[in-house]
Each structure stands twice: as structure tokens, then as C-alpha cells.
Design an enzyme around this catalytic site. Sequence first.
Site, PDB file in Angstrom:
ATOM      1  N   GLN A 111       0.848  -1.195   0.000  1.00 40.49           N
ATOM      2  CA  GLN A 111       0.000   0.000   0.000  1.00 40.49           C
ATOM      3  C   GLN A 111       0.875   1.233   0.000  1.00 40.49           C
ATOM      4  OE1 GLN A 111      -3.477  -0.411   2.963  1.00 40.49           O
ATOM      5  NE2 GLN A 111      -1.949  -1.862   3.662  1.00 40.49           N
ATOM      6  N   ASN A 112       2.185   1.014   0.191  1.00 41.29           N
ATOM      7  CA  ASN A 112       3.081   2.154   0.350  1.00 41.29           C
ATOM      8  C   ASN A 112       3.452   2.761  -0.991  1.00 41.29           C
ATOM      9  OD1 ASN A 112       2.911   1.649   3.006  1.00 41.29           O
ATOM     10  ND2 ASN A 112       4.894   0.634   3.186  1.00 41.29           N
TER      11      ASN A 112
ATOM     12  N   ASP B 187       6.303   4.769  -1.112  1.00 42.36           N
ATOM     13  CA  ASP B 187       7.605   5.366  -0.809  1.00 42.36           C
ATOM     14  C   ASP B 187       8.774   4.754  -1.569  1.00 42.36           C
ATOM     15  OD1 ASP B 187       7.943   2.912   0.505  1.00 42.36           O
ATOM     16  OD2 ASP B 187       7.517   3.755   2.475  1.00 42.36           O
TER      17      ASP B 187
ATOM     18  N   HIS C 248      -1.307   1.537  -4.428  1.00 44.82           N
ATOM     19  CA  HIS C 248      -1.696   2.948  -4.358  1.00 44.82           C
ATOM     20  C   HIS C 248      -0.780   3.863  -5.172  1.00 44.82           C
ATOM     21  CE1 HIS C 248      -3.900   1.967  -0.346  1.00 44.82           C
ATOM     22  NE2 HIS C 248      -4.658   1.737  -1.390  1.00 44.82           N
TER      23      HIS C 248
ATOM     24  N   CYS D 101       1.310  14.920 -15.283  1.00 43.79           N
ATOM     25  CA  CYS D 101       0.478  16.027 -15.740  1.00 43.79           C
ATOM     26  C   CYS D 101      -0.876  15.441 -16.120  1.00 43.79           C
ATOM     27  CB  CYS D 101       1.117  16.731 -16.931  1.00 43.79           C
ATOM     28  SG  CYS D 101       0.007  17.978 -17.624  1.00 43.79           S
TER      29      CYS D 101
ATOM     30  N   CYS E  21      -1.680  16.529 -20.124  1.00 42.18           N
ATOM     31  CA  CYS E  21      -1.022  15.927 -21.300  1.00 42.18           C
ATOM     32  C   CYS E  21      -0.490  14.527 -21.018  1.00 42.18           C
ATOM     33  CB  CYS E  21       0.101  16.823 -21.816  1.00 42.18           C
ATOM     34  SG  CYS E  21       1.572  16.830 -20.768  1.00 42.18           S
TER      35      CYS E  21
ATOM     36  N   CYS F 248       3.791  21.469 -15.187  1.00 43.67           N
ATOM     37  CA  CYS F 248       4.216  20.755 -16.384  1.00 43.67           C
ATOM     38  C   CYS F 248       4.928  21.739 -17.318  1.00 43.67           C
ATOM     39  CB  CYS F 248       2.992  20.159 -17.078  1.00 43.67           C
ATOM     40  SG  CYS F 248       3.394  19.349 -18.626  1.00 43.67           S
TER      41      CYS F 248
ATOM     42  N   ASN G 227       2.951  -6.851  13.545  1.00 40.60           N
ATOM     43  CA  ASN G 227       2.473  -5.509  13.889  1.00 40.60           C
ATOM     44  C   ASN G 227       2.638  -5.342  15.402  1.00 40.60           C
ATOM     45  OD1 ASN G 227       0.889  -3.070  14.214  1.00 40.60           O
ATOM     46  ND2 ASN G 227      -0.236  -3.612  12.355  1.00 40.60           N
ATOM     47  N   PRO G 228       3.139  -4.187  15.867  1.00 36.24           N
ATOM     48  CA  PRO G 228       3.236  -3.997  17.328  1.00 36.24           C
ATOM     49  C   PRO G 228       1.853  -3.890  17.981  1.00 36.24           C
ATOM     50  CG  PRO G 228       4.080  -2.053  16.153  1.00 36.24           C
ATOM     51  CD  PRO G 228       3.707  -3.055  15.109  1.00 36.24           C
TER      52      PRO G 228
HETATM   53  P1  NAD Z   1      -1.835   2.902   8.618  1.00 38.80           P
HETATM   54  O1  NAD Z   1      -1.149   4.225   8.619  1.00 38.80           O
HETATM   55  O2  NAD Z   1      -3.318   2.860   8.613  1.00 38.80           O
HETATM   56  O3  NAD Z   1      -1.353   2.010   9.848  1.00 38.80           O
HETATM   57  C1  NAD Z   1      -0.042   1.725  10.116  1.00 38.80           C
HETATM   58  C2  NAD Z   1       0.064   0.377  10.820  1.00 38.80           C
HETATM   59  O4  NAD Z   1       1.451   0.137  11.061  1.00 38.80           O
HETATM   60  C3  NAD Z   1      -0.628   0.305  12.186  1.00 38.80           C
HETATM   61  O5  NAD Z   1      -1.352  -0.907  12.285  1.00 38.80           O
HETATM   62  C4  NAD Z   1       0.533   0.308  13.198  1.00 38.80           C
HETATM   63  O6  NAD Z   1       0.250  -0.439  14.366  1.00 38.80           O
HETATM   64  C5  NAD Z   1       1.612  -0.372  12.374  1.00 38.80           C
HETATM   65  N1  NAD Z   1       2.984  -0.056  12.785  1.00 38.80           N
HETATM   66  C6  NAD Z   1       3.467   1.062  13.369  1.00 38.80           C
HETATM   67  N2  NAD Z   1       4.802   0.950  13.581  1.00 38.80           N
HETATM   68  C7  NAD Z   1       5.163  -0.273  13.086  1.00 38.80           C
HETATM   69  C8  NAD Z   1       6.395  -0.972  12.989  1.00 38.80           C
HETATM   70  N3  NAD Z   1       7.545  -0.444  13.433  1.00 38.80           N
HETATM   71  N4  NAD Z   1       6.385  -2.203  12.444  1.00 38.80           N
HETATM   72  C9  NAD Z   1       5.229  -2.767  11.979  1.00 38.80           C
HETATM   73  N5  NAD Z   1       4.038  -2.141  12.042  1.00 38.80           N
HETATM   74  C10 NAD Z   1       4.006  -0.910  12.585  1.00 38.80           C
HETATM   75  O7  NAD Z   1      -1.245   2.133   7.400  1.00 38.80           O
HETATM   76  P2  NAD Z   1      -1.924   1.340   6.271  1.00 38.80           P
HETATM   77  O8  NAD Z   1      -2.880   0.339   6.822  1.00 38.80           O
HETATM   78  O9  NAD Z   1      -0.831   0.901   5.444  1.00 38.80           O
HETATM   79  O10 NAD Z   1      -2.821   2.410   5.458  1.00 38.80           O
HETATM   80  C11 NAD Z   1      -2.504   3.746   5.300  1.00 38.80           C
HETATM   81  C12 NAD Z   1      -2.457   4.248   3.896  1.00 38.80           C
HETATM   82  O11 NAD Z   1      -1.572   5.304   3.909  1.00 38.80           O
HETATM   83  C13 NAD Z   1      -1.910   3.306   2.907  1.00 38.80           C
HETATM   84  O12 NAD Z   1      -2.897   3.166   1.971  1.00 38.80           O
HETATM   85  C14 NAD Z   1      -0.691   3.961   2.261  1.00 38.80           C
HETATM   86  O13 NAD Z   1      -0.945   4.206   0.889  1.00 38.80           O
HETATM   87  C15 NAD Z   1      -0.591   5.279   2.892  1.00 38.80           C
HETATM   88  N6  NAD Z   1       0.707   5.617   3.518  1.00 38.80           N
HETATM   89  C16 NAD Z   1       1.852   5.186   2.963  1.00 38.80           C
HETATM   90  C17 NAD Z   1       3.038   5.501   3.567  1.00 38.80           C
HETATM   91  C18 NAD Z   1       4.309   5.013   2.932  1.00 38.80           C
HETATM   92  O14 NAD Z   1       4.370   4.908   1.700  1.00 38.80           O
HETATM   93  N7  NAD Z   1       5.335   4.719   3.721  1.00 38.80           N
HETATM   94  C19 NAD Z   1       3.063   6.246   4.736  1.00 38.80           C
HETATM   95  C20 NAD Z   1       1.855   6.700   5.255  1.00 38.80           C
HETATM   96  C21 NAD Z   1       0.664   6.349   4.638  1.00 38.80           C
END
Ligand code: NAD
Length: 252
Positions: free
Chosen positions: A101-102, A104, A119, A127, A130, A148, A214-215
Site C-alpha cells: 500500500q506504500n 515510498d 496505491h 500532468c 497531457c 508541467c 504488527n506492534p
Molecule cells: P496505517 O497508517 O493505517 O497504519 C499503520 C500500521 O502500522 C498500524 O497498524 C501500526 O500499528 C503499524 N505499525 C506502526 N509501527 C510499526 C512498525 N515499526 N512495524 C510494523 N508495524 C508498525 O497504514 P496502512 O494500513 O498501510 O494504510 C494507510 C495508507 O496510507 C496506505 O494506503 C498507504 O498508501 C498510505 N501511507 C503510505 C506511507 C508510505 O508509503 N510509507 C506512509 C503513510 C501512509
Amino acid sequence: MTEDIKKAAEALRRSKHAIAFTGAGISVESGVPAFRGSQGLWTKYDPQVLEINHFLENGGECWPAIKEIFYDHFGKARPNAAHLALARMEEAGILKCVVTQNIDNLHQRAGSRMVYEFHGNSSRLVCLRCGAAFASNKIDWTKLPPRCPNDKSVLKPDFIFFGEGIPPLAYQKSFENAAKCDVCLVVGSTGEVTPAAFVPVKAKETGAYIIEVNPDESRFTGSVTDLYLKGKAGEVLKAIERELFPDDKAGA
Ligand code: NAD
């Protein structure tokens, strides 16, 4: 915990098609804050800057916050032990892909090759008029909003905003893999963002063994998770990596 780490490693070792599903939590140890939770970005910023209709009407106003969140914070981040452990598992043929989902880019920078970005990705800007795309490291960030060079339209990061659809290919490949996996490693996700959260659900329906790292407990914990490894992604995945590759120097 040691027994559970061994159990997780054993399940991965025996698997025929293991996948990982990652959320913002996997990047927290890289210094990228999550959106939700007490330390999350939404305690500081207004999520409206990422609503597509709001952005289309007020792109110029949204950009200072977008730059600060995604290009100042994210730009300094490096892959951590958790990203590296997943890349090592893929290299060894254990992990078939990462559905993330990240946005980054840290999985790719750690060496993962089969990454489905549910995502999108922040390292490109597009842009909307275009269709041209630009690398974020080629943008002149001293001038906001970025525009752009062809038609002067305000550029948009190439990740999805609230109100936008999932990139079709990433969606299709993520669910295809969920539908054939036998182990799904869920790392650092609340399970609150849909349809992404349906990927581990699909894997469970397929009969896969769900390992969650997950913590804090998430929506997955009491529902689809078979083995809950409570802890930070870097520490837990490093421990699994050591168990899988005891002879590796890096894993020692
Ligand atoms: P979220 O922000 O909803 O939740 C984060 C989860 O990570 C929580 O369950 C938390 O307990 C857990 N967490 C915190 N520290 C941790 C660690 N050290 N190790 C393991 N788990 C840990 O995240 P989500 O469910 O991924 O959804 C949020 C949306 O936000 C995503 O769709 C994403 O696109 C976006 N997002 C992405 C980034 C990124 O690219 N790094 C950052 C912020 C949000």
C-alpha cells in the site's frame, strides 16, 4: 516468540507461493510516519490535501503540505531491515511478490523486484492534462506548485488520492497472487483501507496461512490472522530472516 518465529520461518520455507502484503508500518523504522495512530501524519495535516476533487480545484494550496509530507519526509528515508528481509526472501525464491500500500519506493530500493503498488508511487509526478510523467528528483522544489513544462498545468503525484481508483494492473496482479498464495505475510497495516485490505482476506479465502507482524493488533488480527507476531517489522522480519538463512552474514 522464538517458537512463533520458527513457525513463521517453517511455513515460509515449505510454501509454494508466499506473498507479502505491506502497509505504512513497515516504513516507520525508516523514519516515514504512518497516516493513522498517535504519531500518524493526520495528527498534523489535514487529509483534505489528498482528496482528489479538492486537489483539482486547489492544487496550488495543497502542494506545500504535499511537498512536506511526501518529498521532505519520504525523501530522506532508507530501506530498513524489514524491507531488506523481504528482498532477501524473494532472492531466495521463497517470496513471489510484495503487494504494498506504500508509495515510498522503499521495497524497490531494498532490492525487491516483484512489487505491486496498490496505491501508486510518489517518485513520479504526472500532468493530468497531457499525461507526461516526471521523476520527483528532477523537480525544482523551490517553486511551488510544480508545473508541467509543456502546458503549465499543476502536476500531481503519481499515487492515488482519496476518491481515485486503484491502478488496474496492480489491482489485478495483487488479487491474482492472493488467489493462489499459500502463505501471506501481512506487515504493518491497520487493515482499515479498502479495497487493499481485501488482499489478505482473499488469501485467507484461498486457504493461505496468514502471518501478521504488527506492534498493535489490527483488523486482521482477530479475523484472518493465523499467527500474530507482535513487534516491530524490522525486528521480527530480521529474526525470521536469521531463521531462514542461518549461514548468511547479513542475517547473523
Ligand atoms: P496505517 O497508517 O493505517 O497504519 C499503520 C500500521 O502500522 C498500524 O497498524 C501500526 O500499528 C503499524 N505499525 C506502526 N509501527 C510499526 C512498525 N515499526 N512495524 C510494523 N508495524 C508498525 O497504514 P496502512 O494500513 O498501510 O494504510 C494507510 C495508507 O496510507 C496506505 O494506503 C498507504 O498508501 C498510505 N501511507 C503510505 C506511507 C508510505 O508509503 N510509507 C506512509 C503513510 C501512509
